[in-house]
Every structure is written in structure tokens, then in C-alpha cells.
Design a protein around this motif. Structure first.
Motif, PDB file in Angstrom:
ATOM      1  N   ALA A   1      14.742 -15.115 -19.978  1.00  0.00           N
ATOM      2  CA  ALA A   1      15.926 -14.647 -19.254  1.00  0.00           C
ATOM      3  C   ALA A   1      16.111 -13.149 -19.436  1.00  0.00           C
ATOM      4  CB  ALA A   1      17.164 -15.408 -19.727  1.00  0.00           C
ATOM      5  N   THR A   2      15.829 -12.679 -20.642  1.00  0.00           N
ATOM      6  CA  THR A   2      15.973 -11.248 -20.927  1.00  0.00           C
ATOM      7  C   THR A   2      15.074 -10.400 -20.027  1.00  0.00           C
ATOM      8  OG1 THR A   2      16.644 -11.620 -23.209  1.00  0.00           O
ATOM      9  CG2 THR A   2      15.575  -9.506 -22.729  1.00  0.00           C
ATOM     10  N   PHE A   3      13.866 -10.899 -19.757  1.00  0.00           N
ATOM     11  CA  PHE A   3      12.925 -10.106 -18.960  1.00  0.00           C
ATOM     12  C   PHE A   3      13.090 -10.289 -17.452  1.00  0.00           C
ATOM     13  CE2 PHE A   3      10.039  -7.667 -21.597  1.00  0.00           C
ATOM     14  CZ  PHE A   3      10.446  -8.069 -22.850  1.00  0.00           C
ATOM     15  N   MET A   4      13.937 -11.245 -17.052  1.00  0.00           N
ATOM     16  CA  MET A   4      14.120 -11.451 -15.604  1.00  0.00           C
ATOM     17  C   MET A   4      14.598 -10.202 -14.858  1.00  0.00           C
ATOM     18  SD  MET A   4      15.561 -15.366 -15.437  1.00  0.00           S
ATOM     19  CE  MET A   4      16.651 -14.921 -14.104  1.00  0.00           C
ATOM     20  N   PRO A   5      15.566  -9.421 -15.406  1.00  0.00           N
ATOM     21  CA  PRO A   5      15.997  -8.226 -14.669  1.00  0.00           C
ATOM     22  C   PRO A   5      14.877  -7.220 -14.456  1.00  0.00           C
ATOM     23  CG  PRO A   5      17.540  -8.721 -16.455  1.00  0.00           C
ATOM     24  CD  PRO A   5      16.359  -9.633 -16.634  1.00  0.00           C
ATOM     25  N   ILE A   6      13.914  -7.177 -15.379  1.00  0.00           N
ATOM     26  CA  ILE A   6      12.802  -6.233 -15.207  1.00  0.00           C
ATOM     27  C   ILE A   6      11.928  -6.663 -14.037  1.00  0.00           C
ATOM     28  CG2 ILE A   6      10.797  -5.181 -16.330  1.00  0.00           C
ATOM     29  CD1 ILE A   6      12.205  -5.384 -18.978  1.00  0.00           C
TER      30      ILE A   6
ATOM     31  N   GLY B   1      14.032  -6.106 -10.758  1.00  0.00           N
ATOM     32  CA  GLY B   1      14.310  -4.687 -10.486  1.00  0.00           C
ATOM     33  C   GLY B   1      13.071  -3.937 -10.042  1.00  0.00           C
ATOM     34  N   MET B   2      11.966  -4.115 -10.760  1.00  0.00           N
ATOM     35  CA  MET B   2      10.754  -3.363 -10.426  1.00  0.00           C
ATOM     36  C   MET B   2      10.200  -3.784  -9.070  1.00  0.00           C
ATOM     37  SD  MET B   2      10.514  -1.370 -12.925  1.00  0.00           S
ATOM     38  CE  MET B   2       8.911  -0.633 -12.668  1.00  0.00           C
TER      39      MET B   2
ATOM     40  N   ASN C   1      12.339  -2.354  -6.244  1.00  0.00           N
ATOM     41  CA  ASN C   1      12.133  -0.923  -6.059  1.00  0.00           C
ATOM     42  C   ASN C   1      10.829  -0.583  -5.381  1.00  0.00           C
ATOM     43  OD1 ASN C   1      13.468   1.690  -7.114  1.00  0.00           O
ATOM     44  ND2 ASN C   1      14.469  -0.053  -8.082  1.00  0.00           N
TER      45      ASN C   1
ATOM     46  N   ILE D   1       2.107  -0.342 -14.239  1.00  0.00           N
ATOM     47  CA  ILE D   1       3.388  -0.914 -14.678  1.00  0.00           C
ATOM     48  C   ILE D   1       3.133  -2.235 -15.415  1.00  0.00           C
ATOM     49  CG2 ILE D   1       5.590  -1.876 -13.866  1.00  0.00           C
ATOM     50  CD1 ILE D   1       5.591   1.094 -13.568  1.00  0.00           C
TER      51      ILE D   1
ATOM     52  N   VAL E   1       4.537  -2.973 -19.084  1.00  0.00           N
ATOM     53  CA  VAL E   1       5.473  -4.067 -19.320  1.00  0.00           C
ATOM     54  C   VAL E   1       4.856  -5.107 -20.273  1.00  0.00           C
ATOM     55  CG1 VAL E   1       6.745  -5.955 -18.235  1.00  0.00           C
ATOM     56  CG2 VAL E   1       6.682  -3.716 -17.152  1.00  0.00           C
TER      57      VAL E   1
ATOM     58  N   PHE F   1      10.103 -14.118  -9.667  1.00  0.00           N
ATOM     59  CA  PHE F   1      10.552 -15.161 -10.591  1.00  0.00           C
ATOM     60  C   PHE F   1       9.545 -16.311 -10.643  1.00  0.00           C
ATOM     61  CE2 PHE F   1      15.070 -13.620  -9.658  1.00  0.00           C
ATOM     62  CZ  PHE F   1      15.068 -12.793 -10.767  1.00  0.00           C
TER      63      PHE F   1
END
Lengths: 444, 444
Positions: free
Chosen positions: A309-314, A317-318, A321, A362, A366, A429
């Protein structure tokens, strides 16, 4: 703004005759600004101006304001003002009002003008025909420079622009062009046929206004003639109209990419803004629910490795973008005419190459962060690989969405970040949580 | 494109003299296109053209190509070509090359031209002074229309535009303007003082080029005079240059919002694109890590209610979109001059109002979805309230980020979705997961 106050003072204090003499030198855009600032009776101020000046002021007003300004006056005065307006100005005015209002204006025109305007209204508003004016100066090639000068002294005051004079044959087909500069620097007895430029660049009446804009940008024109399919000259488009059109098209592109509706103003009301933005937010809500649904399929995996869950925004977001970068480049490339069918395959291959390169860079970064954060090499592998795949998907989606819309004759800017982001969210996801599910044994 | 092929054939087959006669009528932008298409020896083709035509072709080339084109020729020929170029064209050329190359061109100019160009190079390139040309036609107010016409027959061929003639006093201060149209429609013995417009709108030499562009758009000008602080006339800016500048500024705004670097072309190479985009992706990675860190603080909450992870994409997606809407409106409002210090407070209040309204609408919708999805009213409350707060934060961030950058004299478009999205991600997750943590008793 002191200049506008000064103008208002002048209009209030001086007589109609004094104003008529002085006001010719003041730019109508400045008079319009002054009227906007004035909080007293605007009609009183306007009534002191000559009809031709009022007509120019209406021309410089925003489309929505034109009708309001004109109908402030008495019917008799409206007739005089309408008589001073050029055909493209009248078409702009009539294009912004409903059928009934339109007819109430048309009956105030002279029959000749009314016929002309009615014909202009048959062109699509976004085409060369829809934005052209019919007030141009035309001559015959057998005329001399001296005769042309004399003719211009009669005609120039009514023309939309007097800097180019078009040479037509007996059936009004465009044969050439002379500039006023050519007229001035040549001898009076020189024949027009000798000095005219026969390689005159014209546009067909059904050309899209954005393409007309590109022709102005390419050639640095002040004016371009509009012709029909028999090369009969119909009118001219001038650079000031084109600048306005290009500025509006740019606003439209920016707005559509961000999910704003045309016509929203930075200084507008809350109601207008909500009406402009809320529909797009609901579209975005639907697409976000799709992304959420994707995540929900993997809830049992997340419950076992909550760091996912912590890495989902990365991931999201990437991907979003990178997709927006490609999308913006393609939308702008289409608007500038630099992207077309001939180079589309090359551009797609390049974008895939960019996705691969950025994906490797990237993805490695990551993967390293994931490994260091969680202390598990397989966690780094999962997030790095998901990121790599998502950046490739992002560039492809950023390409495919606007290009497909263009093929469907929908404005590619409507692709808007919303749709591209949906693709990158869902697939991002899916890659990330799917890989984690497959490799779950190494993660717990 | 058959026209370009035809042109190449013509240039190859005809003599220099025949070409000189015919080529005047062909637009230099088209000759440039033809040269780009030609795969043989381009110098051979170019050498058949008159110097003045070569100078115009160089003017229509992209800035990066100008020097390359010029230095194809022998030194002697370069001198002739440079002599035909106008001051603003030379400044464009010299602005795109390094010091050594610059000096190699300046030594080829006549002393007078070199001095003028050196002075023009002292203006900042993005200001009225940096884009103006010094080739304008000026007269005294005591001259008659007839004298002006005669004077023009000598001067017009060199002038950048002959459609406006500027009236200067003894110390070269701008007193008025007459259009060529005024000259043509008036009697030969009329005095300039009688017909000139004294209310001439001019721009100071240090005005930013984007603001000069707005003046062209407001007034529909073809040309604007540039003056110093004593009102001494220095040069003119023409509409064709302004169109190019505005188009580049629009591209820049779009690119910066999306995290692309100036100069990236849709038909460029993979290497150029990676260089343009990868730095921004790394910036975005850093901000995404901040969002991830926020989530990581709540890992224990997520491990107890894993459905929170499912709703995270909705929180982030909606906040980012609402923020980008406001951001885009503000950036465009600044570019169009519609947003300024006077109305900034009003606009901020409006944006907060929009955030409240959209927040209520979307918050209620998302609360309902959350309730139905999870079957728990408190879950609906948590996601709905978080969404409401995040949409208010989004509009405020979309306003504050570009306005702050503008105050710091940084291009507001550099605010780019990246930064606004960071704020909405971090605060959105904080509201959502924080509320869930506080109310965890009702959620498990």
C-alpha cells in the motif's frame, strides 16, 4: 488606471462635436475599457460617440457582450451602427445570439448587407469562410498604378484592410496580389499586370481555422484571401482575427487537458466554475473507481504485505506523469501541424523507445528504493519491474488516446490527463499487485 | 508535396538570371521547405538564388538552423547576405550561437550595421528591445503627404514594414503615426501634422515580450513602436514576430505544466526526449516518495482495514485533478493578463468556494460509494470527509503554488501538476488514513 478616467471625464464634459474630432485618435479597445470602468449611465456616454466608433467598440467587445452593447441603443441608432460594421464583425455578433435575436438584427440591415451576412452565416463558424470578411479591395490587371491609387481613395475607407489589393479576372477569380507598398514605390503609369505577384497563396473556404492559423504562422502574413473551388475570391482573413482565434484555441487545449470547460474565466463566479469543473470530476470519479476496483482484487495480498500500500502512490504517480508527458507532446504536435499521418509510426516507435529508456532508469531507481525500504530483494524486483512496465504503458497510452480521438474527429486534447491516468493507474496497480501475488511467497 | 518538387526542378534547370526574375513571387517559407526536401547538394541550389532571397530564407528558418545555413556560403557571399538581413533577424541569428561564432559574423557586417546590432544585443532577448527591428520609416510633421510619398519610394524597400510611418521630433521622440492608408487617401499637399494620430500607443524597451504580445492581442496591431524612457523611438515590433513568440510561449506553458523541457519536438529522437523528461520524472519520484512516506505512517491501520488501500487511488486521483483544474486556470489567467494583484483575493475566495461546493458534491458521492462498498456508515464518513477536505486543499494548492512562483519571478507554469499533486497526495492520504486511525474502532 488614470488614462481611462481621463477619457470618461472627456466624454462627460465635451460636446458631441468636440468628441467626434478628438476620439478618432483614441483606440476603440481603450474606449471599451473606459466604458467598463464607468459606473454611471453607460448609454449616456456611448450616445456621445459617432456611429463608426460605436461599431468599432462593439467589434472589440467579447462575443457575449456585443449584442448587449448594440441593443442598448434605440432601433434607429442600431440601424446606423449596424451599417458601419463590417461583414465579419456582424457574423461574430450574430453567431453569439439565438435565432429570434438574430432576426431582430438582420431586419435592421440594408438588404444588400443582410444578403451578404446571411450567406456568410452558411459557412461553418470554425472555417475560413466562417471567419472571413468580404470587404476587400479588388482591381483588374489592366489598371495602372495611378488608376489604382485613385480607386483606393474611394474604396479604402470601407475596406477591412487596405494593405493588400487583390487582382481578379472577369469571373472574379483570384489572379494576383499587389501590396499598397508596391503601389507606393512604383511609377504611376506602370500596369498592375507588371507588378502583381501571381503566386498568391490562398485558402479554401472550408479550411479549418486552426489550419488557417498555421498558414499565417508559417508565412508571417497580415491577410490571406479565401477562395471557393473555382478559385473565385470570396473574402479575406486578417491577422488580428487569427491571433484571437489562436489564443482561444490554446486556452481550449490547456483547459481540455485539465478538465475545464471552455469559457471558464479566472475572475468568474463560483457557480460558473462549479458548472465547468464538476462534470469532469465525476468522470474522473468513475475512472478512479475502476482503479480502486483493480486494487480491491488484491486486498488479500495487501493484507499479507501491507508495505505494498505504501508503494501504490509511487506506481500511480509516476505512470500518470509519464503518460501526461507523451500526451502533451502529441496534443501540441497535432496543434502545430508537426505530427501527422506520415510520421505517426516513427513517433510511436520513438515513444516506445522513450518508455523503455525511462522505464529502465526509473525502474532501477525504484527497485533500489524498494529493496532498501523493505530489506527484501524480491520486493525491489516487484516494484521495479512494475514501474518499468507501467512507464512503457504510459507512453503508449499517451500516444494512442489522442491519436485515436483525432481519427474519430474528436479534439485530441479531450483525451485529457483523466483518461491516460486511468490506463496507467489500472495497469500499474495490476502489474504491481499482480506480481506481488505471484511472488507472495518471497515477500512475507 | 508536388509544389516543392516543382520548385527544385526549376532551381536546378534555369539560369541564375531567369531564377532572379521569377523567384521574387515565391514565398521564402516555401523555398525553405523545398530546400529541406532536397537531398542533393543544397549549396548548389542556394547559390542560384539572389542574396536578398537567401537572407529571407534564413529569416524563416528555425533559430538553430540559421547559422548553419549562413555558414554554408563563402565568406564573400556571407557578407552580401548579412548586408541584406534586417537588424532583428541578425539579432535572432546571433542570439542562437556562441561568442566565437558571433564575432565571426559581426566582422562580416558593415561598421554601421555592426554597431546597431551590438547595441540591440544589449537588450534582454525576451523584452521589446530584444525582439525589435530598427528599420522603420520616420518623417517630420512638417512634411506634406506628397513629400512623404516621394520619401517612401526611396526608403520603403529597406523598411521592415512600410504600413506605418512614424513622426519624430528633432530629438527623435515619437510624436505621432500615420498609416500608409492615410497617405494614400489624403491630398498630396495635406500636412502630416494634420493627419497624424498623436495618441500613438508605444511600449518601453524593457517590457516583457509576453506583455507586448498581449498589447497586440488587445489592439489588433500590425506593428508597435518601441521607445526609451525619454520617449525616443528605438524600433518596431511586428505582428509576425509576435505570433511566433506567442506560439512558443503557449508551447512552453503546456510543456512546463506537464514536465517537458522547452525544445522537445514531437518528431525528435529518443535521446532528446529522455533528456527532456527524465529529470522531471526524478523530481516526481522524490515527491511520490513523500506521499509514500505519509502512507507508511499508517501501515498498521491499513493492515487492520485493508479496504482503505482500495480507496487510496480515489483520494489521490480526485485531489490531483481538482488541483490541476485550479492550477491551469490560474496559469492561463496570468498568461492572458486576466489575473493580477487587484483581483487575486477575489479569485482565491472564489476558488475556496469552488472547493467547498465540489467538495460537498464529490464528498457525498464518495461517502455513499464507500458506505455501499464496505457496508459500514463510518467508512463512508471517513472517505467522504477526507475527500471533502482534500478538494478544498486542492483548490487552495492550485492557487497558492503558481501565485507564489509568480511573486518569486519564476514562471508559474513551472508549478506543474507535479507539485500541486504532491500536496493533494500527502494531505489527502493524511486526512483519509488519519481519520481512519482515529475512528479505527468503528471500522474493524
Amino acid at each position: 488606471m488614470p488614462y481611462e478616467m481621463e477619457l470618461i471625464q472627456f466624454l462627460l464634459e465635451y460636446s458631441k462635436e468636440q468628441i467626434a474630432e478628438y476620439i478618432e485618435d483614441v483606440h476603440p479597445a481603450d474606449i471599451l475599457d473606459a466604458i467598463h470602468q464607468y459606473e454611471g449611465n453607460r448609454l449616456e456616454l456611448l450616445n456621445k460617440l459617432p456611429d463608426a466608433i460605436i461599431a468599432s467598440i462593439i467589434d472589440y467587445a467579447e462575443d457575449e457582450e456585443k449584442y448587449e452593447l448594440l441593443t442598448m441603443f434605440s432601433d434607429a441608432k442600431q440601424k446606423e451602427i449596424v451599417d458601419e460594421m463590417s461583414s465579419d464583425e456582424l457574423v461574430d455578433l450574430l453567431g453569439s445570439i439565438d435565432e429570434e435575436e438574430k432576426n431582430s438584427i438582420i431586419v435592421k440591415m440594408k438588404k444588400e448587407d443582410a444578403d451578404e451576412v446571411k450567406e456568410l452565416l452558411t459557412y461553418l463558424p470554425d472555417t475560413a469562410g466562417g471567419i472571413m470578411a468580404t470587404e476587400f479591395i479588388s482591381i483588374k490587371e489592366t489598371m495602372s498604378v495611378g488608376e489604382t491609387l485613385k480607386y483606393m481613395q474611394m474604396e479604402a475607407p470601407d475596406a477591412e484592410t487596405a494593405y493588400y489589393i487583390y487582382v481578379l479576372d472577369e469571373v472574379e477569380c483570384l489572379k494576383g496580389v499587389v501590396s499598397l507598398r508596391d503601389i507606393v514605390v512604383n511609377n504611376f503609369d506602370e500596369k498592375i499586370a507588371e507588378i502583381m505577384n501571381e503566386k498568391v497563396i490562398s485558402v479554401p473556404s472550408d479550411m479549418d481555422q486552426e489550419e488557417v492559423g498555421r498558414i499565417f504562422e508559417k508565412y508571417g502574413f497580415l491577410t490571406v484571401p479565401v477562395v471557393d473551388y473555382n478559385h473565385k475570391m470570396l473574402g479575406i482573413v486578417t491577422v488580428d482575427d487569427i491571433m484571437e482565434i489562436l489564443s482561444n484555441e490554446h486556452t481550449e487545449d490547456l483547459y481540455r487537458l485539465a478538465g475545464l470547460q471552455e469559457g471558464e474565466k479566472v475572475a468568474g463566479t463560483v457557480g460558473e466554475s462549479v458548472k465547468s469543473r464538476l462534470p469532469w470530476l465525476f468522470v474522473n470519479l468513475l475512472t478512479a473507481i475502476l482503479a480502486a476496483t483493480t486494487v480491491s482484487l488484491f486486498e488479500s495480498t495487501i493484507s499479507r504485505v501491507v508495505a505494498l500500500a505504501t508503494f501504490m502512490p509511487i506506481v500511480a504517480g509516476m505512470g500518470g506523469n509519464a503518460g501526461t508527458q507523451t500526451l502533451t507532446l502529441i496534443v501540441r504536435g497535432i496543434a502545430l501541424g508537426e505530427f501527422n499521418y506520415e510520421n505517426s509510426k516513427k513517433v510511436l516507435l520513438k515513444e516506445i523507445g522513450v518508455g523503455l529508456s525511462n522505464g529502465i532508469a526509473i525502474g532501477l531507481a525504484v527497485a533500489t528504493i524498494g529493496y532498501l525500504w523493505e530489506g527484501k530483494p524480491v520486493f525491489g524486483l516487484v516494484i521495479g519491474l512494475a514501474m518499468f512496465l507501467n512507464l512503457i504503458v504510459a507512453t503508449i497510452a499517451g500516444f494512442v488516446v489522442p491519436v485515436t480521438l483525432k481519427k474519430l474527429r474528436i479534439d485530441p486534447a479531450l483525451a485529457s490527463a483523466v483518461f491516460v491516468t486511468t490506463v496507467t493507474d489500472i495497469l500499474g496497480f495490476f502489474f504491481f499487485l499482480g506480481l506481488a501475488t505471484v511472488l507472495i511467497g518471497y515477500l512475507v
